[in-house]
Enzyme design. Structure first.
Site: not given
Length: 343
Positions: A15, A59-61, A279-280
């Protein structure tokens, strides 16, 4: 007279590098001249700015290890002619890319600052200007002829974080990133406040930059949840040629005690899979053995992820596998802080 710092801007996409075509309303990627036109304030900065861009900004995706190698190569190629680097990148995968570069750039002695924005540069309320201008200022900071920051950082909304400590936490607010287990390195207010004691301390003097471009992506992430089925676990553990698995456990590294679950993990470890316990939770650390529900994982010799982020854990695994670390040393080296990514 103090010589001006040379700063290289590397535009990968995202962006921040978009300008609005007001005739069509669509966003298109800028070129470097367009950027300077949109931010005339850049001319006031006390440094020489140059820009390079991906041939086809993404796009960074769509970011992946191949592009990380391109960014690393650009830095390597321009390393001696520049005092600092600012990487413009989409925010969605920025924590992954910035963490990856922290491992790929060994013996780094110059700042590599990742930044981006939530709104395009031409928008009236854009956050792009502040993020970009301050990132450049930080990259240009010198003390006694040496860069103040000598690591990979991520700057967003008035704070510079250690890149491999960050996580994207918000898709809407300007404050898109957090570093819950490590304080900011620099804070931007009326003045730039540098927290010297949080910066990486360089112990190896005059070692030349080593760039590691081989990242092995035979890795996976599995997040535990109540109701995780045996077939799902077996499917993940049975992925052909899988080398490392980042296991997102509960709380301080806890997992279910079902026999089928523990046996599956035990067999996978015995068959050479590196299972990394993280850890989540967004903040906090794995503390295996603290509760009975993690004691068994400790006995199994799972890799202790301590307070590492999932993003840093997955790219650290790719990096270690890519450098050909012997299997018997993987656990020891992973549990050792290499770039300030864990305690």
């Amino acid at each position: 007279m103090k010589k001006k710092s040379n700063i290289l801007l590397i535009y990968t996409g995202g962006t921040i590098g978009m300008v609005k075509d007001y005739k069509t309303g669509t966003l298109k990627a800028f070129n470097f001249d367009e950027l300077v036109k949109n931010i005339p304030e850049l001319k006031q900065l006390d440094c020489n700015l140059r820009g390079v861009s991906f041939d086809d900004p993404i796009d960074s995706s769509n970011m992946n290890p191949r592009y990380w190698a391109v960014i690393a190569s650009i830095i390597e190629e321009h390393y001696h002619d520049n005092d600092g680097f600012v990487v413009l990148h989409g925010s969605d995968t920025m924590s992954y890319s910035a963490s990856a570069l922290s491992f790929m750039l060994e013996n780094l002695e110059k700042p590599v600052i990742f930044t981006g924005s939530q709104l395009p540069i031409g928008d009236l309320r854009t956050d792009a200007k502040e993020n970009l201008i301050t990132s450049i200022e930080i990259a240009a900071l010198q003390k006694k002829g040496k860069p103040v920051v000598q690591e990979v950082g991520l700057y967003f909304e008035y704070k510079l974080y250690r890149a491999n400590r960050t996580t994207k936490i918000n898709a809407e607010h300007f404050e898109a990133f957090a570093s819950l287990n490590y304080p900011p390195l620099v804070e931007s207010g009326v003045h730039l406040k540098v927290h010297q004691n949080y910066l990486i301390k360089k112990v190896t003097k005059n070692k030349s930059l080593q760039v590691h471009k081989k990242m092995d992506n035979r890795v996976a992430i599995l997040k535990l949840f109540p109701g995780l089925g045996e077939n799902v676990l077996q499917s993940v553990l049975g992925i052909p040629d899988l080398k490392a698995l980042v296991l997102e456990t509960y709380g301080a590294g806890n997992a279910p005690m079902d026999e089928w679950f523990l046996n599956a993990l035990k067999n996978a470890v015995e068959n050479g899979l590196h299972i990394i316990n993280v850890t989540q939770c967004s903040g906090g650390s794995v503390f295996m053995g603290h509760y009975e529900t993690s004691e068994k994982l400790k006995e199994m010799q799972l890799v202790n992820g301590k307070d590492i982020t999932t993003e840093a854990a997955i790219v650290k695994a790719m990096y270690l596998l890519g450098t050909g670390v012997p299997a018997k040393l993987f656990k020891t080296i992973f549990e050792t802080p290499l770039r300030g990514e864990m305690v």
